[in-house]
Scaffold this motif. Structure first.
Motif, short mmCIF file in Angstrom:
data_model
loop_
_atom_site.label_atom_id
_atom_site.label_comp_id
_atom_site.label_asym_id
_atom_site.label_seq_id
_atom_site.Cartn_x
_atom_site.Cartn_y
_atom_site.Cartn_z
N THR A 18 0.82 -1.20 0.00
CA THR A 18 0.00 0.00 0.00
C THR A 18 0.86 1.25 0.00
O THR A 18 0.48 2.28 -0.51
N TYR A 19 2.03 1.18 0.60
CA TYR A 19 2.88 2.34 0.79
C TYR A 19 4.18 2.19 0.02
O TYR A 19 4.61 1.10 -0.28
N HIS A 110 -7.04 -1.70 5.60
CA HIS A 110 -6.68 -1.34 4.23
C HIS A 110 -7.88 -1.64 3.34
O HIS A 110 -8.16 -2.80 3.05
N SER A 149 -2.67 1.56 11.47
CA SER A 149 -2.54 1.97 10.08
C SER A 149 -3.92 1.91 9.43
O SER A 149 -4.59 0.88 9.51
N ALA A 151 -5.77 2.84 5.73
CA ALA A 151 -5.55 3.25 4.34
C ALA A 151 -6.78 2.97 3.51
O ALA A 151 -7.36 1.89 3.58
N ARG A 153 -7.84 3.19 -0.55
CA ARG A 153 -7.22 3.38 -1.86
C ARG A 153 -8.07 4.26 -2.77
O ARG A 153 -7.69 4.54 -3.88
N ALA A 186 -3.35 6.87 5.36
CA ALA A 186 -3.03 7.03 3.94
C ALA A 186 -4.31 7.09 3.12
O ALA A 186 -5.20 6.26 3.29
N SER A 187 -4.41 8.08 2.27
CA SER A 187 -5.56 8.26 1.37
C SER A 187 -6.88 8.28 2.11
O SER A 187 -7.86 7.72 1.65
#
Length: 189
Positions: A18-19, A110, A149, A151, A153, A186-187
């Motif tokens: 993902t990163y 995620h 974490s 995330a 997408r 993230a995102s």
């Protein structure tokens, strides 16, 4: 048995793509390695760390088995839209783990917009699975949490902005996660 357990644990690490850069996350234990012989099975069953990555992608029954083998042990809560399972199985498994989030040592979420995980759940006030999970995390004390974490997408799902209010209401500033040292978003916008 220590070397054997170390090998089994090493087999559980997967590279997270993902990163940018290298990052490894835990994957659920592949029980097949414990079927090699009786000694390997005894070693695997006796090690709660091997069973602590939840929910199990094989669904409710496997998640129940894992929970029974790591009863008071810290868990690693991992949900990825890449999980190789049916949507109904993962929803059932996630619901089993949510009451145990106070034991979470790490949380890795995620989500991909193409996954059916974003469809509305029938009995949760119209929430999607990511919304249900984030709301549950936001309402919990997380005394063992060291890493988190989150995330996405894709920015928009079903035409609505994702759960910023749930992300920002995570109980980090109220001492609810005193061991938290690493957080990655993230995102999420």
């Amino acid at each position: 048995p220590e070397l054997l357990i170390a090998i089994m644990k090493a087999d559980m690490l997967q590279e997270d793509r993902t990163y940018s850069g290298r990052r490894y996350i835990s994957a659920p234990f592949d029980y097949k390695i414990s079927q090699v012989c009786r000694k390997w099975r005894i070693a695997a069953v006796a090690c709660p760390d091997l069973w602590a990555v939840l929910p199990h992608p094989r669904g409710r029954r496997w998640t129940e088995l894992c929970l029974s083998r790591c009863t008071s042990y810290p868990i690693d809560f991992v949900i990825s839209s890449d999980m190789p399972c049916e949507e109904a199985l993962i929803q059932q498994a996630v619901r089993l783990v949510l009451p145990h989030l106070a034991r979470a040592r790490s949380i890795d979420l995620h989500f991909d917009s193409h996954a059916r995980l974003h469809e509305h759940l029938e009995s949760d006030a119209g929430d999607t699975l990511p919304q249900l999970v984030l709301r549950t995390i936001a309402s919990q004390q997380l005394p063992r949490l060291e890493e988190m974490s989150i995330a996405f997408r894709q920015r928009y799902i079903d035409g609505r902005m994702l759960m910023w209010d749930a992300i920002f209401s995570l109980p980090m500033d109220q001492g609810a996660a005193p061991l938290l040292r690493k957080m990655l978003l993230a995102s999420c916008s």
